[in-house]
Design an enzyme around this catalytic site. Structure first.
Site, mmCIF file in Angstrom:
data_model
loop_
_atom_site.group_PDB
_atom_site.id
_atom_site.type_symbol
_atom_site.label_atom_id
_atom_site.label_comp_id
_atom_site.label_asym_id
_atom_site.label_seq_id
_atom_site.Cartn_x
_atom_site.Cartn_y
_atom_site.Cartn_z
ATOM 1 N N LYS A 179 -9.887 1.074 -5.900
ATOM 2 C CA LYS A 179 -9.183 -0.174 -6.337
ATOM 3 C C LYS A 179 -10.016 -1.209 -7.069
ATOM 4 O O LYS A 179 -11.246 -1.378 -7.077
ATOM 5 C CB LYS A 179 -8.878 -1.197 -4.525
ATOM 6 C CG LYS A 179 -7.811 -2.027 -4.986
ATOM 7 C CD LYS A 179 -7.577 -2.688 -3.440
ATOM 8 C CE LYS A 179 -6.753 -3.788 -3.359
ATOM 9 N NZ LYS A 179 -6.481 -4.212 -2.029
ATOM 10 N N SER A 182 -1.573 -5.307 -1.076
ATOM 11 C CA SER A 182 -1.849 -5.403 -2.437
ATOM 12 C C SER A 182 -2.514 -4.172 -2.876
ATOM 13 O O SER A 182 -2.777 -4.053 -4.211
ATOM 14 C CB SER A 182 -3.114 -6.387 -2.586
ATOM 15 O OG SER A 182 -4.105 -6.132 -1.678
ATOM 16 N N SER A 205 -2.826 -4.637 3.406
ATOM 17 C CA SER A 205 -2.894 -4.015 2.087
ATOM 18 C C SER A 205 -3.170 -2.700 2.044
ATOM 19 O O SER A 205 -3.221 -2.211 0.668
ATOM 20 C CB SER A 205 -3.648 -4.841 1.106
ATOM 21 O OG SER A 205 -3.115 -6.263 0.850
HETATM 22 N N1 GLN Z 1 0.015 -9.279 2.136
HETATM 23 C C1 GLN Z 1 -1.279 -9.889 2.567
HETATM 24 C C2 GLN Z 1 -1.327 -11.089 1.721
HETATM 25 O O1 GLN Z 1 -0.872 -11.337 0.738
HETATM 26 C C3 GLN Z 1 -2.221 -9.113 2.850
HETATM 27 C C4 GLN Z 1 -2.843 -8.728 1.550
HETATM 28 C C5 GLN Z 1 -4.334 -7.955 2.028
HETATM 29 O O2 GLN Z 1 -4.297 -7.243 2.958
HETATM 30 N N2 GLN Z 1 -5.082 -8.040 1.107
HETATM 31 O O3 GLN Z 1 -2.461 -11.919 1.731
#
Ligand code: GLN
Length: 453
Positions: free
Chosen positions: A58, A133, A157
């Protein structure tokens, strides 16, 4: 078959499908092939745990001399001078980094639509999102571009995109894996974790990246077991808790049905199933957005146009340079979080918002501890629905935030959670089963996931 062949296979597949899927942001075949040669020469002697295995990383995990952008314009030209600890560990385990994977900007989002560079597509249906994400990390594995990837999970995410893309994704216990070199979003919640096609591969990858790191004071001094030896298939007598809040309102009927079927499988394997309650779950999303945005507003203060990446032109003075750089360099969602976080931390509001959220976080953690006094794992869905259409939720932040209603409490409590594929929806999209364990008990999580898959 040589290791270079494996690397070429991976690049061939990327060539075939990534024009459509758009999982990768940065590739460097020459470098990967050079590494393959280096590894080939040590074949048979002292091979690492991931010997010769192609892996995608990532793009919020810093990799030396391999561009690392966190999918933000503000880091668009950032070539790190050091490796994240996990990148060093992959190297030590003899893996081969194939490239860097797309994500929501600074890991803020649930669809990978917040990337400055590209919208990754779900390989199961190119009109739907891969989740986020870590959408690039899940899509790359689902599309067969790489067998292994790393994602990061602050509120879901890793697990949510794994669920949407039909792959296996684990968020380890907070402190299990070093965060050194992970571009920080919310430091008290962020964890790096493995995404793979099956549970066994996942266990190998976690073993390779886990452990105490002197460069991360929140990494834990807890022995790293050989997770793969937990994959016995035997879950007889194991006690499974199903929170009633996880099968309630807002969770689609087909998702509930797939969980009920999974529970029958676990029961058939000799586990006992009981309904329990995690009563503070309903405050999870609100608590998470206050805390994660507060932490983000502090963490992202370093992007000022002086030290890293993008710098705006034509600034009149230093303050103007900061302002222009940040106005031009950050996307809308990132700005929304910085504003919310700055507000929640400001004097006069701190007690009402940030401090209150910290207290609720403790209650949510205690909910889990209480259930784990009597049960080995907690099981439920990963997401309320299967993957949604690209564009469908992007203009509605609150709907987007609700995607993580079932994953967020796990981050707030710091416990480990995995998503494993659990059948398909009526429209042919993957569903995920979430299995949650006690602090540092990834072994039991893997044991159940493996018996189920
Ligand atoms: N969707 C959540 C956010 O937007 C989690 C994102 C994540 O776990 N990095 O913060």
């Amino acid at each position: 078959i040589t290791i270079a062949d494996l690397v070429r296979e991976s690049y061939k597949r990327i060539e075939e499908v990534d024009g459509k899927v758009q999982a990768f942001l940065t590739l460097d075949e020459e470098r990967a092939l050079a590494r393959a040669e280096e590894l080939q020469s040590k074949m048979g002697t002292d091979e690492g745990l991931l010997y010769g295995m192609p892996i995608g990383v990532k793009d919020n995990i810093v990799t030396k001399e391999l561009r690392t952008t966190a999918a933000s314009k503000i880091l668009g030209n950032f070539d790190p001078i050091y490796n994240a600890t996990v990148a060093d560990k992959l190297h030590a385990a003899d893996a081969i980094t194939i490239g860097k994977l797309n994500m929501d900007e600074f890991a803020m989002g649930s669809s990978t639509e917040n990337s400055h560079f590209a919208k990754t597509k779900n390989p199961w249906n190119l009109e739907t999102v891969p989740g986020g994400s870590s959408g690039g990390s899940a899509a790359a594995v689902a599309a067969g571009e790489v067998p292994f990837s790393l994602g990061s999970d602050t509120g879901g995410s890793i697990r949510q995109p794994a669920s949407f893309c039909g792959v296996v994704g684990l968020k380890p216990t907070y402190g299990r894996v070093s965060r050194f070199g992970l571009i920080a979003f919310a430091s008290s919640l962020d964890q790096i974790g493995p995404i793979t096609t099956n549970v066994e591969d996942n266990a190998y990858l976690l073993e390779a990246i886990a452990g105490l790191d002197p460069n991360d004071s929140t990494s834990a001094n807890v022995d790293v077991p050989k997770y793969r030896s937990a994959l016995t298939g035997d879950i007889k007598g194991l006690k499974v808790a199903v929170p009633k809040e996880y099968l309630g309102e807002g969770v689609s009927e087909e998702v509930r049905q797939s969980v009920r079927e999974a529970l029958k499988v676990l029961e058939g394997l000799g586990a006992t199933i009981d309904e329990v309650s995690l009563p503070h779950s309903k405050y999870g999303v609100a608590t998470y957005y206050l805390l994660s945005s507060s932490e983000a507003s502090a963490n992202l203060a370093r992007f000022d146009g002086i030290r890293y990446g993008y710098r705006a032109d034509n600034a009149e003075n230093l303050i103007d340079l900061y302002k222009k750089t940040r106005a031009e360099g950050f996307g809308d969602e990132v700005k929304r979080r910085i504003m919310l976080g700055t507000y929640a931390l400001s004097s006069g509001y701190y007690d009402a918002y940030y401090k209150k959220a910290q207290k609720v976080r403790t209650l949510i953690k205690q909910d889990f501890e209480k259930v784990f006094e009597d049960y080995d794992v907690i099981v439920g869905p990963t997401t309320p629905t299967p993957a949604f259409k690209i564009g469908e939720q992007i203009d509605d932040p609150l709907t987007m935030y609700a995607n993580d209603i079932l994953t967020i409490p796990v981050n707030l409590a710091g416990v480990p959670g995995i998503s494993v594929p659990a059948g398909l929806s009526q429209n042919g999209l993957p569903l995920g089963l979430q299995i949650i364990g006690k602090h540092f008990d990834e072994s039991t999580v893997y044991r159940v996931a493996h018996a189920y898959e």
